[in-house]
Design a protein around this motif. Sequence first.
Motif, mmCIF file in Angstrom:
data_model
loop_
_atom_site.group_PDB
_atom_site.id
_atom_site.type_symbol
_atom_site.label_atom_id
_atom_site.label_comp_id
_atom_site.label_asym_id
_atom_site.label_seq_id
_atom_site.Cartn_x
_atom_site.Cartn_y
_atom_site.Cartn_z
ATOM 1 N N SER A 246 70.941 119.144 37.514
ATOM 2 C CA SER A 246 69.902 118.174 37.870
ATOM 3 C C SER A 246 70.176 116.866 37.132
ATOM 4 O O SER A 246 70.831 116.858 36.082
ATOM 5 C CB SER A 246 68.518 118.711 37.496
ATOM 6 O OG SER A 246 68.436 118.968 36.099
ATOM 7 N N GLY B 71 71.964 120.056 33.269
ATOM 8 C CA GLY B 71 71.435 118.713 33.453
ATOM 9 C C GLY B 71 72.536 117.717 33.134
ATOM 10 O O GLY B 71 73.351 117.960 32.235
ATOM 11 N N ASN C 236 69.311 113.741 34.865
ATOM 12 C CA ASN C 236 68.377 113.322 33.822
ATOM 13 C C ASN C 236 68.218 111.806 33.891
ATOM 14 O O ASN C 236 69.187 111.064 33.721
ATOM 15 C CB ASN C 236 68.906 113.736 32.448
ATOM 16 C CG ASN C 236 67.857 113.587 31.364
ATOM 17 O OD1 ASN C 236 67.238 112.541 31.227
ATOM 18 N ND2 ASN C 236 67.653 114.633 30.572
#
Length: 215
Positions: free
Chosen positions: A124, A200, A126
Amino acid sequence: MTLATRHLLGTAALLATGALAAACGPVHGNSAAGGGSSPGGGTAPSTAPASSPAASPGSAVTSGCSSSALKAYVDIAQGGAAAGSTYVPIDFTNTSGSACTLNGYPGVSFVRSPTGGQLGDPASRNPAAAPAMVTLAPGGIAHAVLQVAEAGNYSQSACTPVTAHWLKIFPPNQATAIYARYDVQACSARLPAKLGSQLGVYVVRPGAGKAGHAP
């Protein structure tokens, strides 16, 4: 002084005044800075003669770094840990003979081998820092920090941990992956949405990643 002499001196003075006015007036030719921007965001037509170049030297736009122009390396020596996660920099080296740019986030996921399928969820993004253009000269390095949550943070049933040996990496704005060796316990299952991703990634920054530096 004769009348003829006075006439000649007067004519010379008028010519000198005209030349001075022409030198101080506005210049309507092409400038070294190139054309200006139009209200719609495009480039205004150039006023240069047809035989002149449309752009000044050095105005060429540097293209984005293609996957084939980059080598990726996970520098675990510059890694760190905090709150159940490990932070490691992925260094990108420009292996081509031309400057290129990186801007934004790489796509990152775990795989067992460069020919293996993806394990778990991709990283994902950040948003701690905004994307910014990074220019890489030939041989230049940029990095993106990867956050890896420990597989032990999740239940065995949700995670189904296995050993991953590689990262599959899509450089920013590229559709072809490159690979970097990285051995770690990875969740092979896709985690429930409420748990997020085990990975992340932060935006690309200039230079090689250094331990203790903010992502």
